[in-house]
Design an enzyme around this catalytic site. Sequence first.
Site: not given
Ligand code: GLY
Length: 387
Positions: A100, A160
């Site tokens: 992330d 994501d």
């Molecule tokens: N990227 C993690 C979420 O959207 O919860």
Amino acid sequence: MLFENMPVITKEEIQDALDFSTNQVIANLPEFTHKFQKAYSENGFYQPIENNYWTTGFWTGEIWLAYENSQDERLKEAGEIQIDSFLHRIDNKIEVDHHDMGFLYSPSCVAGYKLIGSEKGKEAAIKAADQLITRYHPVGEFIQAWGPMDAPENYRLIIDCLLNLPLLYWASEETGDNKYRDIAEKHIHTAVANVIREDFSTWHTFFFDMETGAPHHGATCQGYRDGSAWARGQAWGIYGCALAYKYTGRKEYIDLFKGVTEYYMTHLPKDMVPFWDLEFTDGDDQPRDSSSASIAACGMLEMIKYIPEEEGEIYKKYAMQMMKSVYDNYAVKDSKESNGLVLHSTYSNHSPYNTCNHYGVDECNSWGDYFYMEALTRLQKDWNLYW
Ligand code: GLY
């Protein structure tokens, strides 16, 4: 056309929403300049945390968007203090063993570099890009989301991650080194080839064979069940395909964008704000994910820059209708009710068929607030994106 008679958000409403959001961010500065907002609110209120979770960049992103809207110097100062914290975090490798880096460093440090020329922001974001590419698997040709890099149960990507890749394109542009871009390109290809199903619904996560790199199977973590479409994952897919096209210019990503957007729009309830999984609709007693609507709107507003105007009009109208609904029915209107911006979002809703923890259900969350402001800013002006 779907939702033909739903109203669109007006210019005055966009400005009102941005002004309220800006004031709310300013009111939060005393508590959240040297600290960050927790990922989700509890009974409407965020608690302060250290800079040690995957979501903290969204709060800094709200500060920058509020600064863009107001030019208030207090916001600029707070944004700079937060950039110091992000530089410290990457220098000391505090909770950065995951993918992330884009969610963390694009809306905070890349934004600060683009907006006010912060050299510390640039340094931190390039270091974050270096960290992100350590998670690339050359055999499977993807960036691994979570966990140690040597275990088969971690050998997967998640949808994501498409939002983490603009950091790599930016790093290549800034450094002149194509290694970041090359990895991003490989990952995008592997991701969209596997997480987007034939009917354009999406897997949340996808596993590969560790020996050969061959695609193995899809699975959910935060969706209702493996074969369903997690509402936020589908929205990450919409925005992810738009960004994939922006950075690669590959026409097939426009078609994928259209497919995943069509699937999303045809699975929305009447008010155009999804339940937490697209399996659910009007009449189901399930929580919403308002953040998903704002993310999807941002993706549509990005894609309309690259397609013929008459096609773009449809997506612009969808985005303006969705933001009208979020503004009317989900946005915080009174700071006594919440110190966040948008209610009725869902972070992680445990079901009998998924593997996630249960928290942040029917609350504000940090990315829901951030993407609400981003969508409004995109509607207010020609926005130079942080991604
Ligand atoms: N990227 C993690 C979420 O959207 O919860």
